[in-house]
Design a protein around this motif. Structure first.
Motif, PDB file in Angstrom:
ATOM      1  N   GLN A 269       0.822  -1.205   0.000  1.00 37.78           N
ATOM      2  CA  GLN A 269       0.000   0.000   0.000  1.00 37.78           C
ATOM      3  C   GLN A 269       0.858   1.257   0.000  1.00 37.78           C
ATOM      4  OE1 GLN A 269      -2.743  -0.743  -0.919  1.00 37.78           O
ATOM      5  NE2 GLN A 269      -4.226  -1.365   0.630  1.00 37.78           N
ATOM      6  N   ALA A 270       1.934   1.233   0.784  1.00 38.46           N
ATOM      7  CA  ALA A 270       2.837   2.383   0.833  1.00 38.46           C
ATOM      8  C   ALA A 270       3.483   2.620  -0.524  1.00 38.46           C
ATOM      9  CB  ALA A 270       3.899   2.172   1.907  1.00 38.46           C
ATOM     10  N   MET A 271       3.813   1.557  -1.233  1.00 38.59           N
ATOM     11  CA  MET A 271       4.414   1.702  -2.558  1.00 38.59           C
ATOM     12  C   MET A 271       3.416   2.313  -3.551  1.00 38.59           C
ATOM     13  SD  MET A 271       7.618   0.889  -2.623  1.00 38.59           S
ATOM     14  CE  MET A 271       7.924   0.602  -4.371  1.00 38.59           C
ATOM     15  N   ARG A 272       2.133   1.991  -3.398  1.00 33.00           N
ATOM     16  CA  ARG A 272       1.111   2.596  -4.266  1.00 33.00           C
ATOM     17  C   ARG A 272       1.103   4.110  -4.093  1.00 33.00           C
ATOM     18  NH1 ARG A 272      -4.585  -0.150  -3.241  1.00 33.00           N
ATOM     19  NH2 ARG A 272      -5.188   1.364  -4.830  1.00 33.00           N
ATOM     20  N   ILE A 273       1.130   4.547  -2.828  1.00 32.47           N
ATOM     21  CA  ILE A 273       1.109   5.982  -2.562  1.00 32.47           C
ATOM     22  C   ILE A 273       2.398   6.631  -3.051  1.00 32.47           C
ATOM     23  CG2 ILE A 273       0.998   7.741  -0.750  1.00 32.47           C
ATOM     24  CD1 ILE A 273      -0.676   5.805   0.899  1.00 32.47           C
ATOM     25  N   LEU A 274       3.520   5.960  -2.834  1.00 32.61           N
ATOM     26  CA  LEU A 274       4.804   6.509  -3.269  1.00 32.61           C
ATOM     27  C   LEU A 274       4.841   6.688  -4.781  1.00 32.61           C
ATOM     28  CD1 LEU A 274       7.686   7.424  -2.736  1.00 32.61           C
ATOM     29  CD2 LEU A 274       8.391   5.009  -2.788  1.00 32.61           C
TER      30      LEU A 274
END
Length: 363
Positions: A269-274
């Motif tokens: 999920q963090a990679m999606r936002i990044l």
């Protein structure tokens, strides 16, 4: 230039049509979605061109009939009158559109000044966008959220997605891209015993969701830290280090996620936002490198700029960018956002027609 652009786009449409008919493409669903979205974007242009060509053919036929029989002269005038609006419609379609219009988005809402009242207002904004999405048949997925003690949200990230291919290439970004900026509320807080009106604010950031092909992240460019999730008030809600913080070293962008129970899910999920933030940063860099004329006309909205006020005592909503005011705040917070978004889209269209610019809407 316009003729060259039309030829190029029609050729692209024909090529995409062939690709959509190729059975082998369906082995890669991400590719199918990407090609399908672009095909949907160009379909209205192709239809408008076909309609114009048909009208031109009708005019030629009417003139041939009128040459043989003057009684058909009126038919020539009638058919000729159809052409200008069709040409104008096609001309508007040829104005370069936002390349992200077909994309889904990630919406980030952060409480600002105003303490608990700001967090409650941030929660109101989340519900407003959720209800608006439901009206359009979109899907809302909470990626990460930090709740406040009184039921609001301190910080929330949510993905808003279409189901399938958006009609005409008008995805979530084409509607919600106007929402980035500071939203101000004026009302009597639930925590106020004296009945005084307070002003607080929440920041909204809207990012087109990036795909792997849009942004490439080198493994060595990120640092991943893990920690324990926390809930309202900072208390630990997990006994394992499942929360993830990712730092993109070249840019300094930091993203944290703790909503999921597993470290792997939070990392994804963090990679999606990044990816979404890096795509937005790249777009900002491209805008900054644009011509002097364009830079003079395009005003970038940052998180410190107030874009809209929600006044509860007057049931009023005001968008300060275009001077839009309506007295239906209760309906807007219930998800009836189309009127204000239509006004923003029309102002942008007029600006593009006037000088190739756009109204400010970038986060």
């Amino acid at each position: 230039m316009t003729t060259d652009r039309l030829t190029t786009l029609l050729a692209e449409y024909a090529e995409l049509e062939k690709r959509m008919e190729d059975p082998s493409i369906h082995a890669d669903q991400a590719l199918v979605r990407r090609v399908g979205r672009r095909f949907a974007e160009l379909a209205p242009l192709h239809a408008a061109y076909a309609e114009l060509e048909a009208a031109r053919a009708d005019l030629i036929a009417a003139r041939e009939l009128a040459a043989e029989d003057p009684a058909f002269a009126g038919e020539v005038d009638a058919v000729a009158a159809v052409l200008p609006p069709l040409e104008e419609k096609l001309g508007e379609m040829l104005i370069p559109r936002d390349p992200h219009d077909a994309k889904d988005v990630i919406v980030e809402i952060k409480a600002g000044e105003g303490g608990q009242e700001s967090a409650l207002f941030a929660g109101d904004l989340l519900r407003m966008y959720t209800r608006y999405a439901e009206r359009h048949g979109w899907v809302v997925e909470i990626i990460d959220a930090q709740d406040s003690d009184l039921g609001g949200v301190k910080d929330v990230s949510a993905a808003v997605k279409t189901k399938g291919v958006p009609d005409g290439g008008h995805g979530v970004w084409s509607r919600l891209k106007w929402e980035g900026g500071v939203h101000r509320v004026q009302r009597v807080p639930v925590t106020e015993s004296q009945g005084r009106i307070h002003t607080s604010a929440a920041g909204v950031l809207v990012l087109p969701e990036a795909e792997d092909v849009d942004v490439h992240i080198e493994p060595g460019d990120i640092r991943v830290d893990v920690f324990r999730s926390s809930g309202p008030g900072g208390q630990s809600v997990n006994t394992t280090d499942s929360a993830v913080r990712i730092t993109h070293l070249p840019t300094g962008i930091v993203v944290s996620c703790q909503n999921e129970k597993s470290q792997l899910q939070n990392r994804e999920q963090a990679m999606r936002i990044l990816r979404a933030r890096l795509l937005a940063a790249a777009q900002e860099e491209a805008d900054a490198a644009a011509s002097d004329a364009r830079k003079a006309q395009v005003r970038t909205v940052d998180r410190s700029e107030r874009i809209r006020t929600y006044n509860f005592p007057q049931n009023r909503i005001t968008d300060h960018r275009i001077g839009y005011t309506a007295y239906n705040l209760d309906l807007v917070l219930g998800g009836d956002l189309d009127a204000v978004l239509d006004a923003l889209a029309e102002a942008d269209r007029a600006a593009r027609l006037a000088g190739g610019s756009e109204i400010s809407r970038r986060p």
